[in-house]
Design a protein around this motif. Structure first.
Motif, short mmCIF file in Angstrom:
data_model
loop_
_atom_site.label_atom_id
_atom_site.label_comp_id
_atom_site.label_asym_id
_atom_site.label_seq_id
_atom_site.Cartn_x
_atom_site.Cartn_y
_atom_site.Cartn_z
N PRO A 64 -22.84 -11.25 -28.47
CA PRO A 64 -21.79 -9.90 -28.47
C PRO A 64 -20.74 -10.76 -27.40
O PRO A 64 -20.22 -10.20 -26.52
CB PRO A 64 -22.39 -8.82 -27.70
N PHE A 65 -20.36 -12.14 -27.54
CA PHE A 65 -19.43 -12.70 -26.61
C PHE A 65 -18.10 -12.33 -27.11
O PHE A 65 -17.66 -12.37 -28.10
CB PHE A 65 -19.65 -14.02 -26.57
N THR A 66 -17.21 -12.18 -25.91
CA THR A 66 -15.83 -11.89 -26.05
C THR A 66 -14.86 -13.01 -25.89
O THR A 66 -13.98 -13.34 -26.53
CB THR A 66 -15.14 -10.79 -25.15
N HIS A 67 -15.32 -14.17 -24.89
CA HIS A 67 -14.48 -15.31 -24.73
C HIS A 67 -15.25 -16.29 -25.47
O HIS A 67 -15.91 -16.89 -25.06
CB HIS A 67 -14.26 -15.37 -23.20
N VAL A 68 -14.62 -16.77 -26.88
CA VAL A 68 -15.22 -17.68 -27.69
C VAL A 68 -13.96 -18.56 -28.32
O VAL A 68 -13.11 -18.26 -28.56
CB VAL A 68 -15.88 -17.00 -28.94
N ARG A 69 -14.41 -19.80 -28.04
CA ARG A 69 -13.42 -21.03 -28.53
C ARG A 69 -14.25 -22.00 -28.97
O ARG A 69 -15.62 -22.37 -28.45
CB ARG A 69 -12.63 -21.45 -27.18
N PRO A 70 -13.98 -22.85 -29.73
CA PRO A 70 -14.50 -24.08 -30.30
C PRO A 70 -14.48 -25.12 -29.00
O PRO A 70 -13.87 -25.18 -28.15
CB PRO A 70 -13.57 -24.92 -31.33
N ALA A 71 -15.69 -25.60 -28.53
CA ALA A 71 -16.00 -26.53 -27.77
C ALA A 71 -14.97 -27.73 -27.35
O ALA A 71 -14.29 -27.94 -26.21
CB ALA A 71 -17.36 -27.18 -27.83
N PRO A 72 -14.35 -28.40 -28.41
CA PRO A 72 -13.33 -29.17 -28.61
C PRO A 72 -12.08 -28.68 -27.73
O PRO A 72 -11.36 -29.38 -27.27
CB PRO A 72 -13.11 -29.87 -29.64
N ASP A 73 -11.70 -27.39 -27.71
CA ASP A 73 -10.53 -26.93 -27.28
C ASP A 73 -10.76 -26.59 -25.55
O ASP A 73 -9.69 -26.05 -25.15
CB ASP A 73 -10.20 -25.52 -27.89
N CYS A 74 -11.95 -26.70 -25.08
CA CYS A 74 -12.13 -26.39 -23.62
C CYS A 74 -12.87 -27.40 -23.20
O CYS A 74 -13.74 -27.22 -22.17
CB CYS A 74 -12.84 -25.06 -23.61
N LEU A 75 -12.74 -28.70 -23.17
CA LEU A 75 -13.34 -29.90 -22.76
C LEU A 75 -13.20 -29.91 -21.20
O LEU A 75 -14.03 -30.10 -20.27
CB LEU A 75 -12.96 -31.23 -23.13
N ASP A 76 -11.85 -29.30 -20.68
CA ASP A 76 -11.82 -29.06 -19.00
C ASP A 76 -12.91 -28.11 -18.39
O ASP A 76 -12.86 -28.34 -17.22
CB ASP A 76 -10.14 -28.70 -18.77
N GLU A 77 -13.39 -27.31 -19.24
CA GLU A 77 -14.30 -26.56 -18.66
C GLU A 77 -15.68 -26.97 -18.80
O GLU A 77 -16.78 -26.15 -18.04
CB GLU A 77 -14.30 -25.20 -19.22
N LEU A 78 -16.09 -28.03 -19.18
CA LEU A 78 -17.04 -28.65 -19.46
C LEU A 78 -17.39 -29.78 -18.39
O LEU A 78 -16.50 -30.23 -18.01
CB LEU A 78 -17.51 -29.24 -20.54
N ASP B 285 -22.51 -36.26 -39.52
CA ASP B 285 -23.02 -35.09 -39.99
C ASP B 285 -23.13 -34.14 -38.83
O ASP B 285 -23.84 -33.02 -38.94
CB ASP B 285 -24.35 -35.55 -40.73
N LEU B 286 -22.50 -34.52 -37.77
CA LEU B 286 -22.44 -33.50 -36.67
C LEU B 286 -20.82 -32.77 -36.11
O LEU B 286 -20.60 -33.37 -35.46
CB LEU B 286 -23.21 -34.11 -35.49
N PRO B 287 -20.55 -32.04 -37.18
CA PRO B 287 -19.05 -31.73 -37.18
C PRO B 287 -18.91 -30.80 -35.95
O PRO B 287 -19.47 -29.71 -35.46
CB PRO B 287 -18.87 -30.78 -38.44
N VAL B 288 -18.14 -31.45 -34.98
CA VAL B 288 -17.78 -30.89 -33.79
C VAL B 288 -17.56 -29.50 -33.66
O VAL B 288 -17.41 -28.63 -32.79
CB VAL B 288 -16.95 -31.88 -32.94
N GLU B 289 -16.54 -29.13 -34.70
CA GLU B 289 -16.30 -27.65 -35.05
C GLU B 289 -17.02 -26.67 -35.02
O GLU B 289 -16.78 -25.56 -34.96
CB GLU B 289 -15.24 -27.49 -35.97
N GLU B 290 -18.30 -27.06 -35.10
CA GLU B 290 -19.72 -26.22 -35.26
C GLU B 290 -20.04 -25.72 -33.98
O GLU B 290 -20.96 -25.14 -33.85
CB GLU B 290 -20.66 -26.67 -36.24
N VAL B 291 -19.74 -26.62 -32.94
CA VAL B 291 -19.98 -26.34 -31.64
C VAL B 291 -19.16 -25.42 -30.79
O VAL B 291 -17.95 -25.62 -30.72
CB VAL B 291 -20.01 -27.82 -30.76
N VAL B 292 -19.60 -24.25 -30.35
CA VAL B 292 -18.74 -23.10 -29.91
C VAL B 292 -18.97 -22.96 -28.21
O VAL B 292 -20.21 -23.07 -27.89
CB VAL B 292 -19.02 -21.83 -30.55
N TYR B 293 -18.07 -22.53 -27.65
CA TYR B 293 -18.11 -22.42 -26.03
C TYR B 293 -17.76 -21.08 -25.80
O TYR B 293 -17.05 -20.31 -26.43
CB TYR B 293 -16.97 -23.22 -25.22
#
Length: 191
Positions: free
Chosen positions: A7-21, A35-43
């Protein structure tokens, strides 16, 4: 964007928040290809005060226990040397360190790596260590139950935030091996 689990409210594709990683995790996310599409990784942004499994599921819901995994760093001793590796098991289980891990790594003795060692060598925060971005020369032992899940919630490299990753990704990460019997029983009582 909506998270595929939880039930997360602050969700973004991981590539869009690299500065937070953390740096190694951000580099791993940048390097996902083929075969590891990065758009499937969510932050998902979460409070670091509830990063530990028990507090996290108490806050976000008990059902996340079945789709969350913990990545623990172990130190395997054989001869005069020590080899580090990571183990990924569902959060409701524990790692069979003295059985499966010891035999798989061919070690005389295996223990959890000291916190300072795990933090220094991964470049990640304790309580947020994740399989993405681990040192290239480490083995990553993955419980098959993790790889079979459609989506898995794991650390993001820091105590703030989590990553949601398709389970199939973990078996394809550098150094990854599916290891039957890696997880046993249950972990800390968080139910």
């Amino acid at each position: 964007m909506r998270a595929p689990i939880g039930p997360f409210t602050h969700v973004r594709p991981a590539p869009d928040c690299l500065d937070e990683l953390t740096l190694p995790v951000a580099e791993a996310v940048r390097g996902l290809a083929g075969d590891l599409p990065v758009e499937e990784v969510v932050y998902v942004d979460t409070d670091p005060a509830i990063a530990d499994t028990a507090a996290f599921v108490a806050h976000f819901g008990q059902e996340l226990l079945d789709t969350s995994a913990n990545c623990v760093v172990v130190a395997a001793k054989r001869g005069g040397g020590t080899t580090l590796a990571a183990c990924l098991v569902l959060s409701g289980a524990r790692v069979d360190v003295n059985g499966t891990v010891r035999r798989h790594l061919g070690a005389r003795k295996v223990s959890f790596a000291p916190m300072a060692t795990a933090v220094e060598l991964t470049g990640m925060e304790y309580g947020g260590i994740t399989p993405l971005g681990l040192p290239a020369d480490w083995a990553l032992l993955v419980d098959p139950a993790v790889a079979e899940l459609p989506h898995v919630l794991v650390g993001s490299g820091s105590r703030r935030g989590k990553l949601i990753v398709p389970g199939r990704f973990f078996a394809r990460l550098p150094g990854a091996e599916l290891v039957a019997g890696l997880a046993v029983g249950s972990g800390p009582d968080v139910r």
